[in-house]
Design an enzyme around this catalytic site. Structure first.
Site: not given
Ligand SMILES: NC(=O)c1ccc[n+]([C@@H]2O[C@H](COP(=O)([O-])OP(=O)(O)OC[C@H]3O[C@@H](n4cnc5c(N)ncnc54)[C@H](O)[C@@H]3O)[C@@H](O)[C@H]2O)c1
Ligand SMILES: [Zn+2]
Length: 380
Positions: A238, A277, A151, A256, A248, A129, A259
């Site tokens: 942020k 993304h 989030k 957003n 939000e 929990r 987005h």
């Molecule tokens: N919670 C939120 O507020 C919020 C905001 C924006 C995006 N997101 C989410 O975040 C995700 C995208 O995040 P992302 O772009 O970080 O993607 P990700 O976590 O998939 O990382 C991208 C790639 O880079 C690799 N990687 C990560 N760190 C590395 C490093 N230091 N060296 C080498 N490789 C590395 C990972 O293994 C992956 O293959 C989406 O699912 C999106 O929905 C969430």
């Molecule tokens: Zn984003």
């Protein structure tokens, strides 16, 4: 063992009362992870959740830092990529955390990009929990965006991020040296979110980015380089918005920007490597600014300036920059309507009156958007 902290990490406070926490930004901070956690939660043990790629580069250093601070840890490793943000991935991470005997008072550590932050954060919100967790973001996108604000979510068959929780971390450690191993394309995608903060509310920061983006990309060995500055300003922006509107109900929606269009393009590309993304966000911001100009909200030249910067750094800004087929405008409209920013049939978009002045537009005519998309698709 004494851990020497770097002389000048940047500290950003997220002011959320009982749920307040620090974001610490600087080069080489990972080495202080154990000491910082022990100071915050003496005696806690930790489960590090990470992906296979990040584990290869940085897990050993994270474990050593924890051991150096006297924090016992176990590891939970999932495949890299968006596919892990699934019910199955969630189940596996929850079971692994329970198997590691992480209890109330212990910690989950999210070591990775936004995928790991969302997945580990959601698991932390649910196991027993609610467990405390620490974000150690390893992508630029995670350092400036997803690790801050609480989030967390996984994806549903119906769409992205549809199952999740608001669950704030107790600490965010953004070690900019971890970005040295990040592929350039991933860094560039994350930069779209950096530019977003300037475009939505800080024209001076945007102008600074126009002048200094090359240094942000290059990074640097000093603890106060352009990269740290850009990450610090982004986190501060942020954090301020999140502190005013955690759930939000209003202002947070400004984050957003880009987005609504972006998610539709991501969905149209099947959330694949075709369009990351951040790349979708860049194209989405470009569309939002072009549409804002079209609606007479700002001069065309102002929108062009915003779009030009994104294009200069190598991000996609036109639909023709997206490889492969795109569906027709009607299908893109369906995808936009599925997005969560739709209320009672009217489309809610984040539009802008200029660089640095985004606002929530609550009743955008779907017909205007469709006509605009048709025109943009015709340019492909
Ligand atoms: N919670 C939120 O507020 C919020 C905001 C924006 C995006 N997101 C989410 O975040 C995700 C995208 O995040 P992302 O772009 O970080 O993607 P990700 O976590 O998939 O990382 C991208 C790639 O880079 C690799 N990687 C990560 N760190 C590395 C490093 N230091 N060296 C080498 N490789 C590395 C990972 O293994 C992956 O293959 C989406 O699912 C999106 O929905 C969430
Ligand atoms: Zn984003």
């Amino acid at each position: 063992m004494t851990v020497r902290l770097r002389p000048d990490p940047t500290l950003v406070k997220v002011a959320l009362g009982a749920r307040a926490y620090d974001i610490v930004i600087g080069r080489g901070l990972l080495a202080s992870l154990g000491a910082r956690i022990r100071a915050l939660r003496p005696g806690a043990k930790a489960a590090i959740v990470t992906d296979e790629t990040v584990a290869r580069h940085h897990l050993a250093a994270a474990e050593a830092a924890l051991a150096g601070g006297g924090v016992a840890s176990s590891r939970v490793i999932v495949p890299a990529g968006e596919g892990s943000k699934s019910f199955r991935g969630f189940e596996q991470v929850c079971e692994a955390i329970i198997a590691a005997r992480i209890e109330r008072g212990d910690l989950v550590i999210a070591l990775g990009g936004g995928v790991i932050g969302d997945l580990a954060g959601f698991a932390a919100s649910a196991v027993r929990r609610g467990l405390d967790y620490v974000q150690v973001p390893t992508t630029l996108l995670a350092q400036v965006d997803s690790s801050v604000g609480g989030k967390t979510a996984i994806n549903s068959a119906h769409g992205k991020n549809l199952v999740g929780a608001f669950h704030q971390p107790i600490l965010v450690i953004a070690d900019t040296a971890l970005l040295d191993t990040l592929p350039e394309r991933e860094f560039r995608a994350g930069y779209a979110e950096v530019a977003k903060y300037g475009l939505l509310g800080d024209a001076a920061f945007f102008a600074w980015l126009e002048a200094n983006w090359r240094d942000v990309f290059a990074g640097g060995k000093s603890a106060s380089s352009a990269r740290e500055h850009a990450i610090g300003v982004s986190c501060r922006a942020k954090a301020a918005i999140v502190a005013r509107d955690e759930r939000e109900t209003g202002e947070r929606a400004l984050l957003n920007l880009g987005h609504t269009f972006g998610h539709a393009l991501e969905a149209a590309c099947g959330f694949s490597d075709r369009l990351l993304h951040g790349e979708a966000v860049a194209a989405g911001i470009a569309l939002a600014f072009a549409f804002s100009a079209r609606q007479g909200l700002m001069p065309a030249a102002e929108a062009q300036r915003a779009i030009r910067h994104l294009a200069d750094v190598g991000l996609p800004t036109r639909l023709k920059d997206i490889p492969g087929q795109l569906p027709p405008a009607d299908r893109l409209m369906d995808l936009i309507a599925q997005d969560k920013k739709v209320r009672r049939g009217t489309l809610t978009f984040i539009l802008a009156r200029g660089i640095g002045t985004a606002f929530i537009a609550n009743s955008v005519e779907a017909a205007d958007v469709r006509a605009f998309l048709n025109e943009k698709l015709a340019e492909r």
